[in-house]
Scaffold this motif. Sequence first.
Motif, mmCIF file in Angstrom:
data_model
loop_
_atom_site.group_PDB
_atom_site.id
_atom_site.type_symbol
_atom_site.label_atom_id
_atom_site.label_comp_id
_atom_site.label_asym_id
_atom_site.label_seq_id
_atom_site.Cartn_x
_atom_site.Cartn_y
_atom_site.Cartn_z
ATOM 1 N N ILE A 131 35.792 43.098 45.759
ATOM 2 C CA ILE A 131 37.015 43.508 45.064
ATOM 3 C C ILE A 131 37.383 44.940 45.446
ATOM 4 O O ILE A 131 38.548 45.246 45.750
ATOM 5 C CB ILE A 131 36.848 43.366 43.542
ATOM 6 C CG1 ILE A 131 36.819 41.878 43.145
ATOM 7 C CG2 ILE A 131 37.980 44.082 42.791
ATOM 8 C CD1 ILE A 131 36.478 41.631 41.691
ATOM 9 N N ASP A 132 36.394 45.822 45.464
ATOM 10 C CA ASP A 132 36.657 47.220 45.804
ATOM 11 C C ASP A 132 36.959 47.388 47.294
ATOM 12 O O ASP A 132 37.929 48.059 47.675
ATOM 13 C CB ASP A 132 35.454 48.083 45.423
ATOM 14 C CG ASP A 132 35.264 48.186 43.924
ATOM 15 O OD1 ASP A 132 36.242 47.933 43.188
ATOM 16 O OD2 ASP A 132 34.145 48.508 43.494
ATOM 17 N N ARG A 174 37.362 41.169 33.246
ATOM 18 C CA ARG A 174 38.461 41.528 34.139
ATOM 19 C C ARG A 174 38.874 40.396 35.064
ATOM 20 O O ARG A 174 39.618 40.621 36.019
ATOM 21 C CB ARG A 174 38.089 42.743 34.989
ATOM 22 C CG ARG A 174 36.902 42.566 35.937
ATOM 23 C CD ARG A 174 36.916 43.688 36.942
ATOM 24 N NE ARG A 174 35.754 43.707 37.795
ATOM 25 C CZ ARG A 174 35.696 44.376 38.942
ATOM 26 N NH1 ARG A 174 36.755 45.069 39.349
ATOM 27 N NH2 ARG A 174 34.612 44.362 39.681
ATOM 28 N N ASP A 197 31.895 42.312 42.998
ATOM 29 C CA ASP A 197 32.381 43.661 42.701
ATOM 30 C C ASP A 197 32.643 44.441 43.992
ATOM 31 O O ASP A 197 33.666 45.135 44.129
ATOM 32 C CB ASP A 197 31.354 44.416 41.859
ATOM 33 C CG ASP A 197 31.366 43.998 40.395
ATOM 34 O OD1 ASP A 197 32.382 43.449 39.936
ATOM 35 O OD2 ASP A 197 30.349 44.236 39.714
ATOM 36 N N ASN A 220 41.456 45.247 43.536
ATOM 37 C CA ASN A 220 41.493 45.771 42.168
ATOM 38 C C ASN A 220 42.885 46.318 41.877
ATOM 39 O O ASN A 220 43.102 47.521 41.750
ATOM 40 C CB ASN A 220 40.423 46.850 41.991
ATOM 41 C CG ASN A 220 40.203 47.213 40.545
ATOM 42 O OD1 ASN A 220 40.635 46.510 39.647
ATOM 43 N ND2 ASN A 220 39.525 48.326 40.321
ATOM 44 N N ARG A 221 43.843 45.385 41.779
ATOM 45 C CA ARG A 221 45.250 45.737 41.587
ATOM 46 C C ARG A 221 45.796 45.020 40.351
ATOM 47 O O ARG A 221 45.320 43.939 39.986
ATOM 48 C CB ARG A 221 46.062 45.304 42.806
ATOM 49 C CG ARG A 221 45.708 46.031 44.072
ATOM 50 C CD ARG A 221 46.188 45.330 45.332
ATOM 51 N NE ARG A 221 47.337 44.449 45.156
ATOM 52 C CZ ARG A 221 47.715 43.550 46.070
ATOM 53 N NH1 ARG A 221 47.024 43.413 47.210
ATOM 54 N NH2 ARG A 221 48.753 42.787 45.862
#
Length: 266
Positions: A198-199, A229, A195, A204-205
């Motif tokens: 990703i951030d 996700r 997580d 996160n696209r």
Amino acid sequence: MGVADQLPHALNDPEEFANALAGRRPAVFLDYDGVLTPIVERPEDARMSPEMRDVVRALADRTPVCVVSGRDRSVVQDLMGVTDLVVAGSHGFDIWHPQRGTLQHPAASGFEDLVGELTDRLRREVGGLDGVQVEPKHASVAVHYRRAGSAARNAVADLVRTLLTERPDEIKVTPGKMVYELQPKIDWNKGRAVDYLIDTLGLNRPDLVPVYLGDDVTDEDAFRALRDRGVGVYVGDPTTLDRPTQAHFHLTTVPEVTRLLASLAL
């Protein structure tokens, strides 16, 4: 969720796997042992093959690739023979970026004394037993017993239970394949690390989908983080997995991982 033999095979069910990607480019997260290299008797012998190295490099030229391992970050880089990938070592406690260096996060430091004390205790009480190997890491310590006899294995298990009893608020144990990993008792794991990556890396696209490949119980945190996700792929013999898994697909062998990564690199 069910066990892995009830999941579609990522290579044998290509249409279903393609549907999961939905035309998006994969951002690939890879465990090391059991995924990029087979499980071996001696952890230091788990070197990535030239073929796998070429495939990973080709994939990284096309899409983001991150390695997420329980091993120390520097050890993973040495075993891979690749130093220009993002690597999250020690179950995500130690994250390194080839351009940005160490990526700091709340779980990145502050536990050196605790890990040192645990390492000393393990070395003193079981480190000399035949087949037992104590491996200190950035923010944890692992004790391997794959090559140990039953008496030594029992001694390791007894000591781990004792340590948990003595310091229940400070440490937790993460079981693996013939290894116990003692870590600070905080809310951080491979799922939290994924997580965070990703951030932090801007993944996160809408045109990207995170895909995580892992083989061990510690990878379930990452599968769980991506359940709604992304795409999780369990790697291993599905007939031996007796736990529920949050993965979406499975592969059985490391050569199958090579084939899947090669297809994603096209």
